[in-house]
Design a protein around this motif. Structure first.
Motif, PDB file in Angstrom:
ATOM      1  N   THR A 235      10.243   9.343  16.974  1.00 49.31           N
ATOM      2  CA  THR A 235       9.675  10.326  16.042  1.00 49.31           C
ATOM      3  C   THR A 235       9.937  11.743  16.530  1.00 49.31           C
ATOM      4  N   LEU A 236       9.769  11.978  17.820  1.00 49.35           N
ATOM      5  CA  LEU A 236      10.027  13.304  18.389  1.00 49.35           C
ATOM      6  C   LEU A 236      11.466  13.751  18.132  1.00 49.35           C
ATOM      7  N   LYS A 237      12.420  12.870  18.362  1.00 53.08           N
ATOM      8  CA  LYS A 237      13.827  13.211  18.156  1.00 53.08           C
ATOM      9  C   LYS A 237      14.110  13.512  16.689  1.00 53.08           C
ATOM     10  N   ALA A 238      13.541  12.713  15.801  1.00 50.31           N
ATOM     11  CA  ALA A 238      13.762  12.921  14.365  1.00 50.31           C
ATOM     12  C   ALA A 238      13.212  14.270  13.911  1.00 50.31           C
ATOM     13  N   VAL A 239      11.986  14.564  14.308  1.00 48.24           N
ATOM     14  CA  VAL A 239      11.338  15.816  13.893  1.00 48.24           C
ATOM     15  C   VAL A 239      12.051  17.018  14.506  1.00 48.24           C
ATOM     16  N   HIS A 240      12.464  16.873  15.756  1.00 50.80           N
ATOM     17  CA  HIS A 240      13.171  17.969  16.421  1.00 50.80           C
ATOM     18  C   HIS A 240      14.493  18.263  15.718  1.00 50.80           C
ATOM     19  N   GLU A 241      15.238  17.224  15.367  1.00 54.31           N
ATOM     20  CA  GLU A 241      16.536  17.420  14.731  1.00 54.31           C
ATOM     21  C   GLU A 241      16.416  17.992  13.321  1.00 54.31           C
ATOM     22  N   LEU A 242      15.340  17.666  12.620  1.00 50.23           N
ATOM     23  CA  LEU A 242      15.147  18.225  11.273  1.00 50.23           C
ATOM     24  C   LEU A 242      14.850  19.720  11.323  1.00 50.23           C
ATOM     25  N   GLN A 295       4.015  19.763   3.740  1.00 50.11           N
ATOM     26  CA  GLN A 295       5.072  19.116   2.979  1.00 50.11           C
ATOM     27  C   GLN A 295       5.027  17.603   3.120  1.00 50.11           C
ATOM     28  N   CYS A 296       4.477  17.136   4.268  1.00 48.30           N
ATOM     29  CA  CYS A 296       4.475  15.696   4.521  1.00 48.30           C
ATOM     30  C   CYS A 296       3.672  15.405   5.789  1.00 48.30           C
ATOM     31  N   LEU A 297       3.036  14.225   5.849  1.00 44.08           N
ATOM     32  CA  LEU A 297       2.416  13.718   7.069  1.00 44.08           C
ATOM     33  C   LEU A 297       3.281  12.581   7.601  1.00 44.08           C
ATOM     34  N   ILE A 298       3.547  12.597   8.903  1.00 46.78           N
ATOM     35  CA  ILE A 298       4.374  11.573   9.539  1.00 46.78           C
ATOM     36  C   ILE A 298       3.576  10.905  10.649  1.00 46.78           C
ATOM     37  N   GLY A 299       3.737   9.600  10.826  1.00 49.06           N
ATOM     38  CA  GLY A 299       3.069   8.893  11.913  1.00 49.06           C
ATOM     39  C   GLY A 299       2.499   7.574  11.455  1.00 49.06           C
ATOM     40  N   GLY A 319       5.932   2.053  11.490  1.00 42.96           N
ATOM     41  CA  GLY A 319       5.499   0.918  12.285  1.00 42.96           C
ATOM     42  C   GLY A 319       4.429   0.064  11.631  1.00 42.96           C
ATOM     43  N   THR A 320       3.720  -0.707  12.462  1.00 41.70           N
ATOM     44  CA  THR A 320       2.832  -1.770  11.976  1.00 41.70           C
ATOM     45  C   THR A 320       1.346  -1.424  12.025  1.00 41.70           C
ATOM     46  N   ARG A 321       0.993  -0.244  12.492  1.00 39.98           N
ATOM     47  CA  ARG A 321      -0.430   0.051  12.710  1.00 39.98           C
ATOM     48  C   ARG A 321      -1.263  -0.050  11.434  1.00 39.98           C
ATOM     49  N   GLN A 322      -0.683   0.317  10.304  1.00 40.96           N
ATOM     50  CA  GLN A 322      -1.391   0.235   9.019  1.00 40.96           C
ATOM     51  C   GLN A 322      -0.891  -0.944   8.186  1.00 40.96           C
ATOM     52  N   ASN A 330       1.992   7.674  -2.526  1.00 40.12           N
ATOM     53  CA  ASN A 330       2.377   8.766  -1.624  1.00 40.12           C
ATOM     54  C   ASN A 330       3.015   8.272  -0.325  1.00 40.12           C
ATOM     55  N   VAL A 331       2.908   6.957  -0.041  1.00 42.76           N
ATOM     56  CA  VAL A 331       3.320   6.421   1.262  1.00 42.76           C
ATOM     57  C   VAL A 331       4.656   5.687   1.171  1.00 42.76           C
ATOM     58  N   THR A 332       5.520   5.966   2.141  1.00 46.00           N
ATOM     59  CA  THR A 332       6.709   5.140   2.338  1.00 46.00           C
ATOM     60  C   THR A 332       6.658   4.592   3.754  1.00 46.00           C
ATOM     61  N   ASP A 333       7.013   3.323   3.922  1.00 48.66           N
ATOM     62  CA  ASP A 333       6.904   2.634   5.205  1.00 48.66           C
ATOM     63  C   ASP A 333       8.278   2.414   5.829  1.00 48.66           C
ATOM     64  N   ILE A 334       8.377   2.743   7.123  1.00 52.93           N
ATOM     65  CA  ILE A 334       9.652   2.577   7.828  1.00 52.93           C
ATOM     66  C   ILE A 334       9.387   2.110   9.255  1.00 52.93           C
ATOM     67  N   SER A 335      10.459   1.770   9.967  1.00 56.73           N
ATOM     68  CA  SER A 335      10.370   1.337  11.361  1.00 56.73           C
ATOM     69  C   SER A 335      10.657   2.519  12.283  1.00 56.73           C
ATOM     70  N   TYR A 336      10.525   2.268  13.602  1.00 55.82           N
ATOM     71  CA  TYR A 336      10.780   3.315  14.595  1.00 55.82           C
ATOM     72  C   TYR A 336      12.280   3.463  14.826  1.00 55.82           C
ATOM     73  N   ASN A 337      12.896   4.233  13.963  1.00 53.28           N
ATOM     74  CA  ASN A 337      14.325   4.499  14.052  1.00 53.28           C
ATOM     75  C   ASN A 337      14.543   5.963  13.686  1.00 53.28           C
ATOM     76  N   LYS A 338      15.143   6.706  14.580  1.00 52.96           N
ATOM     77  CA  LYS A 338      15.275   8.152  14.394  1.00 52.96           C
ATOM     78  C   LYS A 338      15.908   8.513  13.058  1.00 52.96           C
ATOM     79  N   ASP A 339      17.010   7.906  12.726  1.00 52.60           N
ATOM     80  CA  ASP A 339      17.718   8.254  11.500  1.00 52.60           C
ATOM     81  C   ASP A 339      16.925   7.868  10.257  1.00 52.60           C
ATOM     82  N   LYS A 340      16.253   6.713  10.302  1.00 49.31           N
ATOM     83  CA  LYS A 340      15.436   6.289   9.164  1.00 49.31           C
ATOM     84  C   LYS A 340      14.231   7.215   8.977  1.00 49.31           C
TER      85      LYS A 340
END
Length: 386
Positions: A235-242, A295-299, A319-322, A330-340
């Motif tokens: 998540t850190l890498k994705a947010v940093h690159e954006l 603009q968006c909540l991530i996590g 991930g799987t926490r929720q 409003n929600v889209t679900d994804i895995s822990y992948n920087k590009d995704k």
């Protein structure tokens, strides 16, 4: 007129927003007396020290229970819970409440339930019947079976608690008190404070006023705690690159939070991101204003499922926490992948079809809860209905 003493136990920072309006309604109800107990990580400075916010809001704290053991692994979670049972048992013995309220599903909340149920004190469970992953799933339903009165947040949860063998006359769909706060913010959502000036934090002075911003709140998953550092790094890498201005909040105290916080610190020191600013905590209303204007909540926080659904804030849930928790458009679900993660954030920000949904209440939960507690018959014995 007999006054019911209602003891509410808050064990963590996010639990306060989940109960704040109910606390006020209990405090102001002529048939009720509020006994407020603050315990666990809600007392610890490195997790935001919710006590300062609670006292600032005008609530008197009856007892403080220090029970968190260092380690932030499954063993320390178990020991923290055990210590909580011992300490809270003494607290309830001293306060002699007519009923005890335990909130939601954090791992340590079962200490409240055990300490009350074993002393024949009627137990009220708020926000049972929902579905998620990790230890919360087990603790939530265990709390339900120990509880005598159930104040749930959605119709789906209401039906599930009854299916678990609870008597229908003890189950009430009140909605979630956090939606009461979201309703207030929805009616006046102007961001009337500067987060950097009011709350300090650490990191870059991000240009949020001109460019807009996103918010990140990512906690470790207790059943996947060994991968917490790797997960947060994606998540850190994705947010940093954006390179979008970002307000990032510290994780809860759970197994794996050392990995999450360690990953954040290492990334901050090694990369010195110019677009991320980090906070420990905010007052509930300020936090919701921050979300409402983002603009968006991530996590993986439940605030993305509950309050953000009502506010119509886009959410990237990672991930799987929720897992399987009822959610809105409003929600889209994804895995822990920087590009995704990057792709999902950009999609959510650009999506103009997101609407507000009232899955978890209509904004009157606090008043409903107080009225139910004032009038319901309190019992501490029950039998499964099937």
């Amino acid at each position: 007129m007999s006054i019911k003493k209602i003891c509410v136990v808050i064990t963590a920072r996010p639990s306060y927003s989940r109960i704040k309006t109910a606390l006020a309604a209990i405090k102001n109800h002529p048939k009720l007396e509020l006994q407020l107990v603050i315990a666990g990580s809600a007392l610890l400075g490195r997790y935001g020290n919710a006590v300062e916010v609670i006292e600032k809001d005008g609530f008197t704290i009856a007892e403080k229970v220090f029970m968190v053991l260092e380690g932030e692994n499954p063993t320390s979670m178990a020991k923290t819970t055990g210590l909580g049972v011992m300490e809270l048992a003494n607290v309830f013995y001293r306060l002699q409440p007519n009923a005890v309220v335990t909130i939601a599903d954090r791992f340590e909340t079962i200490a409240t339930s055990i300490a009350a149920a074993y002393q024949n004190i009627p137990l009220i469970h708020i926000q049972g019947g929902e579905v998620t992953g990790n230890i919360d799933e087990k603790v939530r339903h265990a709390n339900t079976k120990l509880a005598d009165i159930h104040l749930v947040a959605s119709q789906d949860a209401y039906e599930r608690v009854i299916k678990m063998g609870e008597r229908p006359e003890t189950v009430f769909n009140t909605g979630c008190p956090s939606i009461d706060l979201a309703l207030e913010i929805k009616q006046n959502s102007k961001l009337d404070f500067d987060p950097l000036k009011k709350y300090g934090g650490v990191g870059a002075e991000v240009n949020w006023k001109e460019e807009g911003y996103i918010v990140v709140m990512q906690h470790p998953v207790t059943t996947e705690y060994t991968s917490a550092r790797k997960d947060v790094e994606a998540t850190l890498k994705a947010v940093h690159e954006l390179n979008i201005p970002t307000f990032w909040f510290w994780p809860n105290v759970d197994a794996g939070s050392d990995g999450t916080s360690g990953g954040i610190r290492a990334f901050r020191e090694n990369n010195q991101p110019k677009n991320i600013h980090f906070f420990k905590n905010m007052e509930p209303n300020d936090f919701l204003k921050l979300l409402a204007n983002s603009q968006c909540l991530i996590g993986n926080s439940s605030v993305g499922i509950r309050e953000c659904s009502y506010l119509g804030v886009p959410v990237v849930n990672i991930g799987t926490r929720q897992n399987r928790r009822q959610r809105g458009n409003n929600v889209t679900d994804i895995s822990y992948n920087k590009d995704k993660i990057k792709e999902a954030i950009l999609e959510r920000i650009a999506n103009e079809s997101i609407t507000s949904e009232s899955i978890y209440g209509d904004g009157e939960a606090g008043v409903k809860i107080a009225e139910i507690l004032a009038n319901v018959t309190l019992e501490f014995h029950k039998t499964i209905t099937y």
